[in-house]
Scaffold this motif. Structure first.
Motif, PDB file in Angstrom:
ATOM      1  N   SER A  24      32.804   6.792   3.578  1.00 19.95           N
ATOM      2  CA  SER A  24      31.712   7.749   3.758  1.00 19.95           C
ATOM      3  C   SER A  24      31.087   7.643   5.139  1.00 19.95           C
ATOM      4  O   SER A  24      30.956   6.542   5.705  1.00 19.95           O
ATOM      5  CB  SER A  24      30.627   7.519   2.706  1.00 19.95           C
ATOM      6  N   ALA A  25      30.651   8.787   5.675  1.00 20.58           N
ATOM      7  CA  ALA A  25      29.928   8.796   6.940  1.00 20.58           C
ATOM      8  C   ALA A  25      28.504   8.297   6.776  1.00 20.58           C
ATOM      9  O   ALA A  25      27.927   7.727   7.713  1.00 20.58           O
ATOM     10  CB  ALA A  25      29.919  10.207   7.522  1.00 20.58           C
ATOM     11  N   HIS A  26      27.906   8.500   5.595  1.00 25.27           N
ATOM     12  CA  HIS A  26      26.548   8.046   5.314  1.00 25.27           C
ATOM     13  C   HIS A  26      26.529   7.447   3.910  1.00 25.27           C
ATOM     14  O   HIS A  26      27.050   8.058   2.972  1.00 25.27           O
ATOM     15  CB  HIS A  26      25.543   9.201   5.386  1.00 25.27           C
ATOM     16  N   ILE A  27      25.937   6.263   3.796  1.00 21.95           N
ATOM     17  CA  ILE A  27      25.817   5.614   2.488  1.00 21.95           C
ATOM     18  C   ILE A  27      24.347   5.247   2.293  1.00 21.95           C
ATOM     19  O   ILE A  27      23.747   4.586   3.151  1.00 21.95           O
ATOM     20  CB  ILE A  27      26.676   4.333   2.394  1.00 21.95           C
ATOM     21  N   TYR A  28      23.793   5.651   1.169  1.00 19.84           N
ATOM     22  CA  TYR A  28      22.392   5.367   0.871  1.00 19.84           C
ATOM     23  C   TYR A  28      22.342   4.349  -0.261  1.00 19.84           C
ATOM     24  O   TYR A  28      22.679   4.651  -1.404  1.00 19.84           O
ATOM     25  CB  TYR A  28      21.660   6.656   0.484  1.00 19.84           C
ATOM     26  N   ALA A  29      21.935   3.137   0.072  1.00 16.28           N
ATOM     27  CA  ALA A  29      21.928   2.060  -0.909  1.00 16.28           C
ATOM     28  C   ALA A  29      20.866   2.274  -1.981  1.00 16.28           C
ATOM     29  O   ALA A  29      20.975   1.721  -3.077  1.00 16.28           O
ATOM     30  CB  ALA A  29      21.700   0.714  -0.219  1.00 16.28           C
ATOM     31  N   GLN A  30      19.836   3.026  -1.667  1.00 17.13           N
ATOM     32  CA  GLN A  30      18.868   3.486  -2.648  1.00 17.13           C
ATOM     33  C   GLN A  30      18.894   5.017  -2.599  1.00 17.13           C
ATOM     34  O   GLN A  30      18.689   5.608  -1.529  1.00 17.13           O
ATOM     35  CB  GLN A  30      17.460   2.963  -2.355  1.00 17.13           C
ATOM     36  N   GLY A  31      19.152   5.629  -3.738  1.00 15.39           N
ATOM     37  CA  GLY A  31      19.427   7.057  -3.762  1.00 15.39           C
ATOM     38  C   GLY A  31      18.327   7.930  -3.187  1.00 15.39           C
ATOM     39  O   GLY A  31      18.601   8.979  -2.584  1.00 15.39           O
TER      40      GLY A  31
ATOM     41  N   LEU B 187      16.637   7.608  -0.627  1.00 20.76           N
ATOM     42  CA  LEU B 187      16.643   7.692   0.836  1.00 20.76           C
ATOM     43  C   LEU B 187      17.338   8.965   1.324  1.00 20.76           C
ATOM     44  O   LEU B 187      16.976   9.513   2.371  1.00 20.76           O
ATOM     45  CB  LEU B 187      17.332   6.467   1.437  1.00 20.76           C
ATOM     46  N   ARG B 188      18.331   9.426   0.577  1.00 20.03           N
ATOM     47  CA  ARG B 188      19.013  10.658   0.967  1.00 20.03           C
ATOM     48  C   ARG B 188      18.023  11.826   1.039  1.00 20.03           C
ATOM     49  O   ARG B 188      18.090  12.672   1.942  1.00 20.03           O
ATOM     50  CB  ARG B 188      20.131  10.978  -0.021  1.00 20.03           C
ATOM     51  N   ALA B 189      17.101  11.861   0.092  1.00 16.95           N
ATOM     52  CA  ALA B 189      16.121  12.952   0.055  1.00 16.95           C
ATOM     53  C   ALA B 189      15.139  12.897   1.215  1.00 16.95           C
ATOM     54  O   ALA B 189      14.490  13.904   1.535  1.00 16.95           O
ATOM     55  CB  ALA B 189      15.362  12.926  -1.270  1.00 16.95           C
ATOM     56  N   MET B 190      15.025  11.726   1.863  1.00 17.71           N
ATOM     57  CA  MET B 190      14.093  11.583   2.982  1.00 17.71           C
ATOM     58  C   MET B 190      14.660  12.153   4.275  1.00 17.71           C
ATOM     59  O   MET B 190      13.906  12.449   5.208  1.00 17.71           O
ATOM     60  CB  MET B 190      13.744  10.108   3.198  1.00 17.71           C
ATOM     61  N   GLN B 191      15.965  12.307   4.368  1.00 17.15           N
ATOM     62  CA  GLN B 191      16.575  12.732   5.635  1.00 17.15           C
ATOM     63  C   GLN B 191      16.014  14.064   6.149  1.00 17.15           C
ATOM     64  O   GLN B 191      15.706  14.178   7.344  1.00 17.15           O
ATOM     65  CB  GLN B 191      18.096  12.809   5.488  1.00 17.15           C
ATOM     66  N   PRO B 192      15.857  15.097   5.304  1.00 14.92           N
ATOM     67  CA  PRO B 192      15.332  16.356   5.839  1.00 14.92           C
ATOM     68  C   PRO B 192      13.898  16.248   6.378  1.00 14.92           C
ATOM     69  O   PRO B 192      13.481  17.091   7.175  1.00 14.92           O
ATOM     70  CB  PRO B 192      15.395  17.309   4.635  1.00 14.92           C
ATOM     71  N   ALA B 193      13.158  15.219   5.934  1.00 17.66           N
ATOM     72  CA  ALA B 193      11.760  15.074   6.349  1.00 17.66           C
ATOM     73  C   ALA B 193      11.581  14.130   7.523  1.00 17.66           C
ATOM     74  O   ALA B 193      10.440  13.802   7.889  1.00 17.66           O
ATOM     75  CB  ALA B 193      10.922  14.585   5.164  1.00 17.66           C
ATOM     76  N   ARG B 194      12.685  13.695   8.150  1.00 16.08           N
ATOM     77  CA  ARG B 194      12.594  12.688   9.202  1.00 16.08           C
ATOM     78  C   ARG B 194      11.612  13.068  10.308  1.00 16.08           C
ATOM     79  O   ARG B 194      10.870  12.222  10.802  1.00 16.08           O
ATOM     80  CB  ARG B 194      13.968  12.462   9.834  1.00 16.08           C
TER      81      ARG B 194
ATOM     82  N   ARG C 287       0.806  -1.213   0.000  1.00 24.09           N
ATOM     83  CA  ARG C 287       0.000   0.000   0.000  1.00 24.09           C
ATOM     84  C   ARG C 287       0.847   1.275   0.000  1.00 24.09           C
ATOM     85  O   ARG C 287       0.329   2.366  -0.200  1.00 24.09           O
ATOM     86  CB  ARG C 287      -0.925   0.014   1.221  1.00 24.09           C
ATOM     87  N   LEU C 288       2.151   1.131   0.237  1.00 25.58           N
ATOM     88  CA  LEU C 288       3.027   2.295   0.203  1.00 25.58           C
ATOM     89  C   LEU C 288       3.238   2.744  -1.236  1.00 25.58           C
ATOM     90  O   LEU C 288       3.370   1.922  -2.142  1.00 25.58           O
ATOM     91  CB  LEU C 288       4.378   1.962   0.844  1.00 25.58           C
ATOM     92  N   ARG C 289       3.279   4.036  -1.456  1.00 25.00           N
ATOM     93  CA  ARG C 289       3.403   4.566  -2.804  1.00 25.00           C
ATOM     94  C   ARG C 289       4.869   4.746  -3.192  1.00 25.00           C
ATOM     95  O   ARG C 289       5.722   5.021  -2.355  1.00 25.00           O
ATOM     96  CB  ARG C 289       2.679   5.914  -2.907  1.00 25.00           C
ATOM     97  N   GLY C 290       5.112   4.630  -4.501  1.00 24.67           N
ATOM     98  CA  GLY C 290       6.432   4.922  -5.044  1.00 24.67           C
ATOM     99  C   GLY C 290       7.504   3.974  -4.548  1.00 24.67           C
ATOM    100  O   GLY C 290       7.230   2.807  -4.226  1.00 24.67           O
ATOM    101  N   PRO C 291       8.741   4.453  -4.458  1.00 23.18           N
ATOM    102  CA  PRO C 291       9.866   3.577  -4.097  1.00 23.18           C
ATOM    103  C   PRO C 291       9.785   3.052  -2.666  1.00 23.18           C
ATOM    104  O   PRO C 291      10.436   2.060  -2.335  1.00 23.18           O
ATOM    105  CB  PRO C 291      11.095   4.466  -4.294  1.00 23.18           C
ATOM    106  N   ALA C 292       8.982   3.704  -1.801  1.00 23.30           N
ATOM    107  CA  ALA C 292       8.899   3.267  -0.403  1.00 23.30           C
ATOM    108  C   ALA C 292       8.321   1.868  -0.266  1.00 23.30           C
ATOM    109  O   ALA C 292       8.632   1.155   0.691  1.00 23.30           O
ATOM    110  CB  ALA C 292       8.062   4.258   0.399  1.00 23.30           C
ATOM    111  N   GLY C 293       7.484   1.456  -1.199  1.00 23.28           N
ATOM    112  CA  GLY C 293       6.864   0.140  -1.111  1.00 23.28           C
ATOM    113  C   GLY C 293       7.451  -0.889  -2.050  1.00 23.28           C
ATOM    114  O   GLY C 293       7.016  -2.034  -2.071  1.00 23.28           O
ATOM    115  N   ARG C 294       8.440  -0.501  -2.807  1.00 22.96           N
ATOM    116  CA  ARG C 294       9.021  -1.372  -3.819  1.00 22.96           C
ATOM    117  C   ARG C 294      10.170  -2.186  -3.232  1.00 22.96           C
ATOM    118  O   ARG C 294      10.920  -1.696  -2.386  1.00 22.96           O
ATOM    119  CB  ARG C 294       9.532  -0.513  -4.974  1.00 22.96           C
TER     120      ARG C 294
END
Length: 295
Positions: free
Chosen positions: A232-239, A241-248, A206-213
């Motif tokens: 690296s201090a932070h590694i995002y295996a799916q790109g 996810l980096r964009a989600m950090q500001p919305a945590r 039921r999750l939309r977009g890449p969150a449910g894939r």
């Protein structure tokens, strides 16, 4: 940062019998690293080690066992002469509503994912300090994406993220770098095992977009390897996810609203929760513990 060549470096990977750990070991080896594999499935570890390009060895050990992991660190140093990279990847999961969940499985998730990571770090920090090496702690989007029916997993991954950030501040002056790797649903035995639970599978769908894939394993591990090369201090295996950090900060409220609606819709159709740990790796952990207890 510029990339550091992996040629001749010694990398330790926990949870290396399958999934992310096994694929990571293969990718590191293909770039010239000598790899020490650690896990609970001796036959699988041997098969992975035999498939590697460079000199490799494997150790059977439970990452929650301080004495065993200290011995592994000592033996890896004796075998290879040094340790440059440690990837704390070992992890297990269980699912279902907290109220009806298996309490032993819930506790084991926290023990392996959080306590086991700290045990791994404690065991290998002395040799990493000698080489001014790099520790990569595998966390998850679950560290900041509080998913319903995954309380143990999300709590443990939030814990390892905080632990790794604290450790980075502790050991930086010794030349040891610490990174955190973030992954979302990736095509592994653990995720396939979670999908056998009808309620968890439907909630994810039921999750939309890449969150449910469910994302392919290869590209995710390629990103981890690139991050290791950069220390690296932070590694995002799916790109994404980096964009989600500001919305945590917004995610818990949004997810709670979404989950309340979906769980209400599922209602009486919600099946009984799975008992025990999910996936082949979870089954191996339960088998190993039963063997040690004589059960």
């Amino acid at each position: 940062m510029s990339r550091v060549s992996l040629e001749g470096q010694v990398a330790v990977v926990t949870g290396a019998a399958r999934g992310i750990g096994a694929q990571l070991a293969r990718k590191l080896s293909a770039r010239g690293a000598r790899v020490a594999l650690v896990g609970l499935e001796e036959g699988e570890l041997r098969r992975v080690a035999d498939s590697l390009h460079e000199d490799a060895a494997h150790w059977y050990a439970d990452v929650t066992d301080h004495a065993a992991m200290t011995s592994v660190a000592r033996e890896v140093k004796a075998r290879f002469g040094k340790v440059d990279i440690v990837v704390a990847n070992a992890g297990v999961a269980t699912g279902g509503p907290l109220e009806d969940s298996d309490p032993d499985a819930w506790r084991r998730v926290v023990e392996v994912n959080l306590v086991g990571s700290a045990v791994t770090g404690r065991a290998f920090l002395p040799v990493l300090a000698e080489s001014r090496g790099y520790l990569l702690q595998i966390a998850s989007a679950a560290a900041f994406f509080p998913a319903p029916m995954m309380t143990a997993y999300c709590a443990s991954k939030a814990g390892v993220e905080a632990y790794a950030h604290c450790l980075r501040a502790e050991v930086g002056h010794r030349g040891v770098r610490v990174g955190v790797g973030y992954l979302t649903w990736t095509d592994t035995d653990m995720v396939r095992g979670a999908d056998q639970d009808e309620a968890m599978r439907e909630m994810r769908s039921r999750l939309r977009g890449p969150a449910g894939r469910v994302h392919p394993l290869g590209p995710a591990v390629d990103r981890l390897v690139a991050g290791i090369e950069r220390r690296s201090a932070h590694i995002y295996a799916q790109g994404w996810l980096r964009a989600m950090q500001p919305a945590r900060g917004l995610l818990p409220g949004l997810i709670a609203t979404f989950a309340s609606r979906e769980l209400r819709r599922l209602g009486e159709r919600t099946p009984l929760p799975r008992q025990g740990l999910v996936g082949a790796g979870g089954a191996a952990d339960e088998k190993a513990r039963a063997g040690r207890s004589g059960g």
